[in-house]
Every structure is written in structure tokens, then in C-alpha cells.
Design a protein around this motif. Structure first.
Motif, PDB file in Angstrom:
ATOM      1  N   GLY A 136      27.252  32.217 -39.361  1.00 33.89           N
ATOM      2  CA  GLY A 136      27.834  33.469 -38.869  1.00 33.89           C
ATOM      3  C   GLY A 136      29.294  33.634 -39.215  1.00 33.89           C
ATOM      4  O   GLY A 136      29.802  34.766 -39.263  1.00 33.89           O
ATOM      5  N   VAL A 149      27.218  39.719 -47.643  1.00 35.42           N
ATOM      6  CA  VAL A 149      27.604  41.075 -47.236  1.00 35.42           C
ATOM      7  C   VAL A 149      28.377  41.762 -48.355  1.00 35.42           C
ATOM      8  O   VAL A 149      28.124  42.937 -48.679  1.00 35.42           O
ATOM      9  CB  VAL A 149      28.448  41.031 -45.943  1.00 35.42           C
ATOM     10  CG1 VAL A 149      28.938  42.428 -45.584  1.00 35.42           C
ATOM     11  CG2 VAL A 149      27.635  40.442 -44.791  1.00 35.42           C
ATOM     12  N   ALA A 206      38.887  43.528 -40.141  1.00 34.91           N
ATOM     13  CA  ALA A 206      37.608  43.282 -39.480  1.00 34.91           C
ATOM     14  C   ALA A 206      37.107  41.868 -39.747  1.00 34.91           C
ATOM     15  O   ALA A 206      36.569  41.208 -38.845  1.00 34.91           O
ATOM     16  CB  ALA A 206      36.572  44.308 -39.962  1.00 34.91           C
ATOM     17  N   VAL A 207      37.286  41.373 -40.976  1.00 40.08           N
ATOM     18  CA  VAL A 207      36.850  40.017 -41.320  1.00 40.08           C
ATOM     19  C   VAL A 207      37.637  38.986 -40.520  1.00 40.08           C
ATOM     20  O   VAL A 207      37.059  38.035 -39.969  1.00 40.08           O
ATOM     21  CB  VAL A 207      37.000  39.766 -42.834  1.00 40.08           C
ATOM     22  CG1 VAL A 207      36.779  38.284 -43.160  1.00 40.08           C
ATOM     23  CG2 VAL A 207      36.008  40.613 -43.613  1.00 40.08           C
ATOM     24  N   TRP A 238      36.527  39.080 -36.934  1.00 46.64           N
ATOM     25  CA  TRP A 238      35.204  38.463 -36.823  1.00 46.64           C
ATOM     26  C   TRP A 238      35.315  36.940 -36.852  1.00 46.64           C
ATOM     27  O   TRP A 238      34.701  36.247 -36.027  1.00 46.64           O
ATOM     28  CB  TRP A 238      34.304  38.935 -37.969  1.00 46.64           C
ATOM     29  CG  TRP A 238      32.952  38.276 -37.994  1.00 46.64           C
ATOM     30  CD1 TRP A 238      32.641  37.041 -38.510  1.00 46.64           C
ATOM     31  CD2 TRP A 238      31.724  38.803 -37.463  1.00 46.64           C
ATOM     32  NE1 TRP A 238      31.308  36.774 -38.361  1.00 46.64           N
ATOM     33  CE2 TRP A 238      30.713  37.836 -37.711  1.00 46.64           C
ATOM     34  CE3 TRP A 238      31.382  39.994 -36.833  1.00 46.64           C
ATOM     35  CZ2 TRP A 238      29.392  38.024 -37.344  1.00 46.64           C
ATOM     36  CZ3 TRP A 238      30.055  40.183 -36.449  1.00 46.64           C
ATOM     37  CH2 TRP A 238      29.080  39.211 -36.708  1.00 46.64           C
ATOM     38  N   TRP A 245      34.091  35.133 -33.644  1.00 51.66           N
ATOM     39  CA  TRP A 245      32.784  34.478 -33.732  1.00 51.66           C
ATOM     40  C   TRP A 245      32.807  33.094 -33.076  1.00 51.66           C
ATOM     41  O   TRP A 245      32.008  32.787 -32.199  1.00 51.66           O
ATOM     42  CB  TRP A 245      32.347  34.373 -35.192  1.00 51.66           C
ATOM     43  CG  TRP A 245      31.017  33.731 -35.389  1.00 51.66           C
ATOM     44  CD1 TRP A 245      30.775  32.456 -35.841  1.00 51.66           C
ATOM     45  CD2 TRP A 245      29.721  34.297 -35.145  1.00 51.66           C
ATOM     46  NE1 TRP A 245      29.429  32.201 -35.906  1.00 51.66           N
ATOM     47  CE2 TRP A 245      28.750  33.318 -35.483  1.00 51.66           C
ATOM     48  CE3 TRP A 245      29.291  35.540 -34.688  1.00 51.66           C
ATOM     49  CZ2 TRP A 245      27.385  33.550 -35.358  1.00 51.66           C
ATOM     50  CZ3 TRP A 245      27.930  35.774 -34.568  1.00 51.66           C
ATOM     51  CH2 TRP A 245      26.996  34.791 -34.903  1.00 51.66           C
ATOM     52  N   VAL A 270      33.162  40.480 -31.060  1.00 51.05           N
ATOM     53  CA  VAL A 270      32.405  40.282 -32.295  1.00 51.05           C
ATOM     54  C   VAL A 270      31.722  41.580 -32.719  1.00 51.05           C
ATOM     55  O   VAL A 270      31.740  41.952 -33.907  1.00 51.05           O
ATOM     56  CB  VAL A 270      31.372  39.151 -32.109  1.00 51.05           C
ATOM     57  CG1 VAL A 270      30.451  39.060 -33.320  1.00 51.05           C
ATOM     58  CG2 VAL A 270      32.076  37.815 -31.879  1.00 51.05           C
ATOM     59  N   LEU A 271      31.128  42.283 -31.765  1.00 44.61           N
ATOM     60  CA  LEU A 271      30.480  43.560 -32.085  1.00 44.61           C
ATOM     61  C   LEU A 271      31.488  44.569 -32.613  1.00 44.61           C
ATOM     62  O   LEU A 271      31.201  45.328 -33.544  1.00 44.61           O
ATOM     63  CB  LEU A 271      29.787  44.112 -30.834  1.00 44.61           C
ATOM     64  CG  LEU A 271      28.590  43.314 -30.316  1.00 44.61           C
ATOM     65  CD1 LEU A 271      28.053  43.951 -29.025  1.00 44.61           C
ATOM     66  CD2 LEU A 271      27.487  43.235 -31.358  1.00 44.61           C
ATOM     67  N   GLY A 293      32.305  43.692 -36.243  1.00 46.63           N
ATOM     68  CA  GLY A 293      31.194  44.039 -37.123  1.00 46.63           C
ATOM     69  C   GLY A 293      31.082  45.536 -37.356  1.00 46.63           C
ATOM     70  O   GLY A 293      30.864  45.992 -38.484  1.00 46.63           O
ATOM     71  N   PHE A 306      33.884  46.792 -39.663  1.00 44.51           N
ATOM     72  CA  PHE A 306      33.630  46.446 -41.061  1.00 44.51           C
ATOM     73  C   PHE A 306      32.577  47.373 -41.666  1.00 44.51           C
ATOM     74  O   PHE A 306      32.726  47.871 -42.788  1.00 44.51           O
ATOM     75  CB  PHE A 306      33.169  44.988 -41.169  1.00 44.51           C
ATOM     76  CG  PHE A 306      33.010  44.516 -42.588  1.00 44.51           C
ATOM     77  CD1 PHE A 306      34.086  43.974 -43.263  1.00 44.51           C
ATOM     78  CD2 PHE A 306      31.794  44.614 -43.251  1.00 44.51           C
ATOM     79  CE1 PHE A 306      33.956  43.544 -44.589  1.00 44.51           C
ATOM     80  CE2 PHE A 306      31.651  44.191 -44.561  1.00 44.51           C
ATOM     81  CZ  PHE A 306      32.738  43.653 -45.229  1.00 44.51           C
ATOM     82  N   VAL A 307      31.504  47.593 -40.932  1.00 44.45           N
ATOM     83  CA  VAL A 307      30.438  48.465 -41.425  1.00 44.45           C
ATOM     84  C   VAL A 307      30.961  49.884 -41.648  1.00 44.45           C
ATOM     85  O   VAL A 307      30.651  50.531 -42.654  1.00 44.45           O
ATOM     86  CB  VAL A 307      29.255  48.471 -40.431  1.00 44.45           C
ATOM     87  CG1 VAL A 307      28.285  49.604 -40.745  1.00 44.45           C
ATOM     88  CG2 VAL A 307      28.522  47.134 -40.474  1.00 44.45           C
TER      89      VAL A 307
END
Length: 296
Positions: free
Chosen positions: A45, A54, A187-188, A191, A195, A248-249, A252, A255-256
Motif C-alpha cells: 500500500g 498507478v 497527495a503521494v 498518502w 498509510w 488516507v482516503l 487517495g 490524487f484521483v
């Protein structure tokens, strides 16, 4: 420099194999009755392998979208729709937060009760301080899960020194640059921090981002769930691990949406000013919205 470029291309090539292997061997990471499967989820993860899976998926979809713009529009609309759906649903937490605060004040002042009990058959009973501290969770839900929804709706505050005065094409180039250079790396990093921060409050022994998969698998023999249930006060809210999950959400979803924003910016740059806001699903107050907003 050459070694770095070679390393990047090697990882992009391996991304196809890693993705295919993960899909064809779901038991290695989905069977959470196996401690090693949980350990693999923890490791991968926040791994380089996941990043390049990704990243490579993004490159492939972008390449297809440049060839077929309708495909890229469809992908962007799906991701924006996801942000809107999650945000519109989560926004109701604001109403729940207000109603719950009113109930707390009413019960404390009128009935002088030290707790609130809910339920049919098996009651759900918590001290008043638990319900008061739990209000933070609603606020966290709105901040983390409505961030991309607010972005789609154009609701974030923007410090504008140059953007408003430049041409349509220049704006879209700035947007593409911003999504790649600012949104995605932020975002990375969030995360990667969030994480392992989350898992350190869910399991023991505590995992570390610096540990190899082999070392984590060795530690998995002693793995057990140890979900954080310690509050700031003896009778206070004890679900603070949920804030780590939300972090974490949040990363993610940002980033999306950075991907969706890049695709939209590229398409609007390519198709010209007439495509600005194309297929954009924004909420409206209906007729007279401009006059209403002008009074606030």
C-alpha cells in the motif's frame, strides 16, 4: 542520470506484471484471515510497486485518451462524478453535526442527563463527553471527503495574481502544470505518511515504511489487531483511528481528482474556449443564483 531513467522505465515495465500477478493471485492479499496477507497489504500500500502501477495506468489511459478524446472525456466525467457523489453524500454530516449538538445541549440543560442512550433491544449508551467529542468526526468527514467535491464545484479559495488575466490556453496549461507538479506529489506524500500512520494504530508489531517485505513477513508471525480505542478523556470519544483512515482516503481522492483535473485541462486546452466547463456537473441554486451569491 541514465541509471535513474533506466530505473523508471524498468518499474514501468514491471508494473504490468505486478498488476497482473496481484489480480491473478487475490488470496495473497485479500485473505485477511492470513496474517501474511495483511502484511502484504501494509507493505504494498505504500510501495514503489503500487506507485508505478498507478502511474503506468495513468500513462496508458492518457495515451488512449489523446488518441480518442471521447474516451478521456468519459474517464474525467466518471472521476468527477465519483467526487461529486461522495461529497454530496458526506455533506449531510454537517446537518447531523448541528442536530447532534442541539440534542446534547437540550439534554444537558433540560434533563440534566450525563449520557445519551440510543437503540432498540441492545442500547447504545455513551457518556455526554463521548457524543461531544464525536462531533469532531463529522467535521473531519466534511474536510477530507468533500475536498474534491468542492474542487469540482469551484468552491476553493483561490489567490489569483496572474490566472484571471491570461488566455484560455494559458489557463489550461497552468492547470495541467498544477495538477502534475503540485496536486499529485502532495497527495503521494500525504498518502505515504498517512498509510503507515494509520496501520501503526491498527496492528502490532508496528510497521515501518523503511522495512522490507521480507522483514515485515517475518514480523507477521506475531501480528495481531490492536485498534486504537484510547480517547483524550476517560469517557470521551474512542474512535480516533477513524481520523487516520480518513487521512488516507483524503490523499487517495485528491490524487484521483488530480488525474481528472489534468485530463479536463488537456481536453479544454485542445478543444478551445468553447469546451470550458464541458460536461461539468456543478450544483446550482436555480434561477436567481447570481443575485443570491452577490449578497454573500
Amino acid at each position: 542520470m541514465l541509471d535513474a531513467i533506466l530505473w523508471i522505465f524498468q518499474n514501468i515495465g514491471m508494473a504490468f506484471y505486478n498488476l497482473a500477478y496481484a489480480i491473478s493471485h487475490p488470496g495473497l492479499w485479500l485473505d485477511w484471515s492470513d496474517k501474511e496477507a495483511i502484511t502484504r497489504v501494509v507493505y504494498y500500500g505504500g510501495s514503489v510497486e503500487l506507485f508505478f502501477v498507478v502511474f503506468t495506468t495513468f500513462l496508458v489511459l492518457t495515451g488512449i485518451g489523446m488518441w480518442r478524446n471521447s474516451f478521456m472525456w468519459g474517464c474525467a466525467r466518471v472521476l468527477e462524478g465519483f467526487a461529486n457523489t461522495v461529497g454530496r453524500f458526506t455533506a449531510w454530516a454537517g446537518l447531523i453535526m448541528v442536530v447532534q449538538q442541539i440534542i446534547i445541549v437540550f439534554i444537558q440543560r433540560i434533563f440534566a442527563r450525563p449520557d445519551i442512550t440510543l437503540g432498540f433491544g441492545i442500547p447504545l449508551q455513551f457518556d455526554m463527553s463521548w457524543w461531544s467529542e464525536e462531533l469532531k468526526l463529522y467535521n473531519a468527514l466534511i474536510v477530507t471527503l468533500c475536498a474534491t467535491y468542492t474542487f469540482v464545484q469551484g468552491g476553493h479559495v483561490r489567490v489569483d495574481l496572474i490566472y484571471a488575466s491570461v488566455s484560455h490556453a494559458t489557463k489550461r496549461i497552468i492547470d495541467m502544470f498544477g495538477s502534475l507538479i503540485f496536486m499529485m506529489p502532495m497527495a503521494v506524500l500525504t498518502w505515504m505518511y498517512g498509510w503507515f500512520f494509520m496501520w501503526r494504530h491498527l496492528i502490532v508489531p508496528n510497521p515501518s515504511a523503511s522495512e522490507s517485505l521480507e522483514k515485515l513477513l517475518m514480523k507477521s508471525r506475531a501480528l495481531r489487531w490492536n485498534v486504537e480505542t484510547i480517547g483524550f478523556s476517560p469517557s470521551g470519544f474512542n474512535g480516533y483511528f477513524l481520523f487516520k483512515v480518513l487521512l488516507v482516503l483524503f490523499a487517495g481522492m485528491v490524487f484521483v481528482h488530480a488525474i481528472a483535473f489534468f485530463w479536463r485541462s488537456y481536453l479544454e486546452w485542445k478543444e478551445g474556449p468553447e469546451s470550458a466547463g464541458k460536461y461539468l456537473d456543478r450544483d446550482t441554486l436555480g434561477e436567481g443564483e447570481q443575485a443570491y451569491e452577490g449578497t454573500h
